[in-house]
Scaffold this active site. Structure first.
Site, mmCIF file in Angstrom:
data_model
loop_
_atom_site.group_PDB
_atom_site.id
_atom_site.type_symbol
_atom_site.label_atom_id
_atom_site.label_comp_id
_atom_site.label_asym_id
_atom_site.label_seq_id
_atom_site.Cartn_x
_atom_site.Cartn_y
_atom_site.Cartn_z
ATOM 1 N N HIS A 79 -2.808 8.137 15.096
ATOM 2 C CA HIS A 79 -1.867 7.857 16.375
ATOM 3 C C HIS A 79 -1.390 9.179 16.899
ATOM 4 C CE1 HIS A 79 0.396 6.040 12.211
ATOM 5 N NE2 HIS A 79 -0.034 5.213 13.228
ATOM 6 N N GLY A 102 3.105 -11.031 20.033
ATOM 7 C CA GLY A 102 2.210 -9.820 20.892
ATOM 8 C C GLY A 102 1.441 -10.835 22.119
ATOM 9 N N ASP A 154 -1.593 -1.292 18.532
ATOM 10 C CA ASP A 154 -2.036 -0.581 17.834
ATOM 11 C C ASP A 154 -1.759 -1.966 16.237
ATOM 12 O OD1 ASP A 154 -1.589 0.941 15.284
ATOM 13 O OD2 ASP A 154 0.216 1.390 15.659
ATOM 14 N N PRO A 167 -2.296 -12.706 11.831
ATOM 15 C CA PRO A 167 -1.905 -12.595 13.042
ATOM 16 C C PRO A 167 -2.411 -12.159 14.248
ATOM 17 C CG PRO A 167 -0.666 -11.536 11.498
ATOM 18 C CD PRO A 167 -1.670 -12.631 10.572
HETATM 19 N N1 SAM Z 1 -3.009 1.958 12.029
HETATM 20 C C1 SAM Z 1 -2.899 0.468 11.883
HETATM 21 C C2 SAM Z 1 -4.557 -0.218 11.305
HETATM 22 O O1 SAM Z 1 -5.727 -0.568 12.401
HETATM 23 O O2 SAM Z 1 -5.159 -0.177 10.582
HETATM 24 C C3 SAM Z 1 -2.189 -0.640 12.599
HETATM 25 C C4 SAM Z 1 -0.750 -0.371 11.863
HETATM 26 S S1 SAM Z 1 0.384 -1.376 12.330
HETATM 27 C C5 SAM Z 1 1.304 -1.139 10.428
HETATM 28 C C6 SAM Z 1 0.349 -3.115 12.525
HETATM 29 C C7 SAM Z 1 0.847 -4.236 12.699
HETATM 30 O O3 SAM Z 1 0.824 -4.745 13.873
HETATM 31 C C8 SAM Z 1 1.534 -4.699 11.285
HETATM 32 O O4 SAM Z 1 2.202 -3.855 11.443
HETATM 33 C C9 SAM Z 1 1.231 -5.905 12.103
HETATM 34 O O5 SAM Z 1 2.247 -6.775 11.856
HETATM 35 C C10 SAM Z 1 1.172 -6.344 14.142
HETATM 36 N N2 SAM Z 1 0.646 -7.370 14.187
HETATM 37 C C11 SAM Z 1 -1.095 -8.253 13.334
HETATM 38 N N3 SAM Z 1 -0.404 -8.910 14.772
HETATM 39 C C12 SAM Z 1 0.596 -8.729 15.369
HETATM 40 C C13 SAM Z 1 0.572 -9.844 17.065
HETATM 41 N N4 SAM Z 1 0.227 -11.232 16.703
HETATM 42 N N5 SAM Z 1 1.656 -9.509 17.433
HETATM 43 C C14 SAM Z 1 2.658 -8.098 17.171
HETATM 44 N N6 SAM Z 1 2.367 -7.081 16.418
HETATM 45 C C15 SAM Z 1 1.413 -7.619 15.351
#
Ligand code: SAM
Length: 275
Positions: A62, A138, A155, A162
């Site tokens: 982070h 996103g 992130d 997704p």
């Molecule tokens: N630090 C982490 C890693 O590299 O493993 C990333 C953590 S963060 C929790 C990742 C987030 O991205 C998830 O909560 C997931 O729901 C979100 N995510 C995945 N695809 C997405 C999309 N298309 N739009 C928005 N959020 C998305």
């Protein structure tokens, strides 16, 4: 008790964590969500079988995803975070006093709810008045943005489910359009040792095609498979290597330092060759 969680990377590699307790386990609309208490790394958020963050080492990821771009921009005011539902990136972004507005676009509300309930160390920033959370994809959100943000932080989870579209050329072109003329983009760009769908050179070159300046940087995260992790920064004007270390204020770090800001861009030979 002899309870273990196994993260399987591929047919030849898996990482095992001894766990004390399962705190939450459900299928959301988007993914399988698991929160466990591990013996070695404290609580961990796991999505679709992949460890996203743990209390013991979350600060590495982070701090590096947030402070490198935020200190490269001389006056970041408006920031967009895509993904980031655990809250760690917004917590770090809020440390910058110039930042007036943060939009988080996290597709899965259940990740935010789980972070609020089980990971308060990470999710404390969600209630800050500068923060707005949008539970949207996103990829769709970015298509409606133009010339809006100073810093854009991707992130995301791995390029499966997704998150696949968050690693593709069209998304990076739209991300560049969403930024102001001097905006900065950064994305977590996976492991140099493993491929999850797309290879690291593919991701890097997709970003490079969208920005005048592209630089990769790295850090070491014990709970990400194989440890070494990459981020790729795309910039329209400012070069992260030209940041004066004396201008990097101490906002309370455990990993990031003014010297590391520069040093993180020094890549080992095999990674240079890979790119
Ligand atoms: N630090 C982490 C890693 O590299 O493993 C990333 C953590 S963060 C929790 C990742 C987030 O991205 C998830 O909560 C997931 O729901 C979100 N995510 C995945 N695809 C997405 C999309 N298309 N739009 C928005 N959020 C998305």
């Amino acid at each position: 008790m002899n309870l273990w969680f196994t993260e399987t990377e591929n047919s030849n590699l898996a990482v095992k964590y001894r766990i004390k307790q399962v705190l939450a386990h459900k299928k959301t609309k988007f993914q399988e969500l698991l929160v466990v208490e591990t013996e070695r790394f404290g609580r961990a958020l796991i999505l679709d079988g992949a460890v996203q963050t743990t209390i013991a080492d979350e600060y590495v990821y982070h701090e590096m995803i947030a402070h490198v771009p935020l200190f490269t921009h001389p006056q970041p005011q408006k920031v967009l975070i895509i993904g980031g539902g655990d809250g760690g990136t917004v917590r770090e972004t809020l440390k910058h006093r110039s930042v007036e507005e943060i939009h988080i676009v996290e597709i899965d509300p259940e990740v935010v709810a789980a972070a609020k309930q089980y990971l308060p160390e990470l999710s404390s920033g969600f209630n800050d008045p500068r923060v707005t959370i949008h539970h949207l994809d996103g990829i769709e959100y970015i298509a409606g943005c133009q010339n809006e943000y100073d810093v854009l932080i991707i992130d995301s989870s791995d390029p499966v489910g997704p998150a696949v579209g968050l690693f593709q050329s069209q998304f990076y072109r739209q991300a560049a359009r969403a930024l102001k003329d001097d905006g900065i983009f950064v994305a977590q760009t996976e492991s140099p040792w493993l491929n999850f769908g797309l290879t690291l050179p593919e991701i890097y070159h997709n970003i490079k095609a969208a920005f005048p300046l592209t630089r990769m940087y790295i850090c070491n995260i014990p709970t990400y498979p194989c440890g070494l992790w990459s981020f790729t920064l795309g910039s329209k004007r400012y070069d992260p290597l030209e940041v004066n270390p004396d201008k990097i204020a101490d906002l309370g770090y455990r990993y990031y330092t003014p010297d590391l800001h520069r040093a993180a861009f020094v890549l080992p030979r095999f990674l240079q060759d890979l790119l």
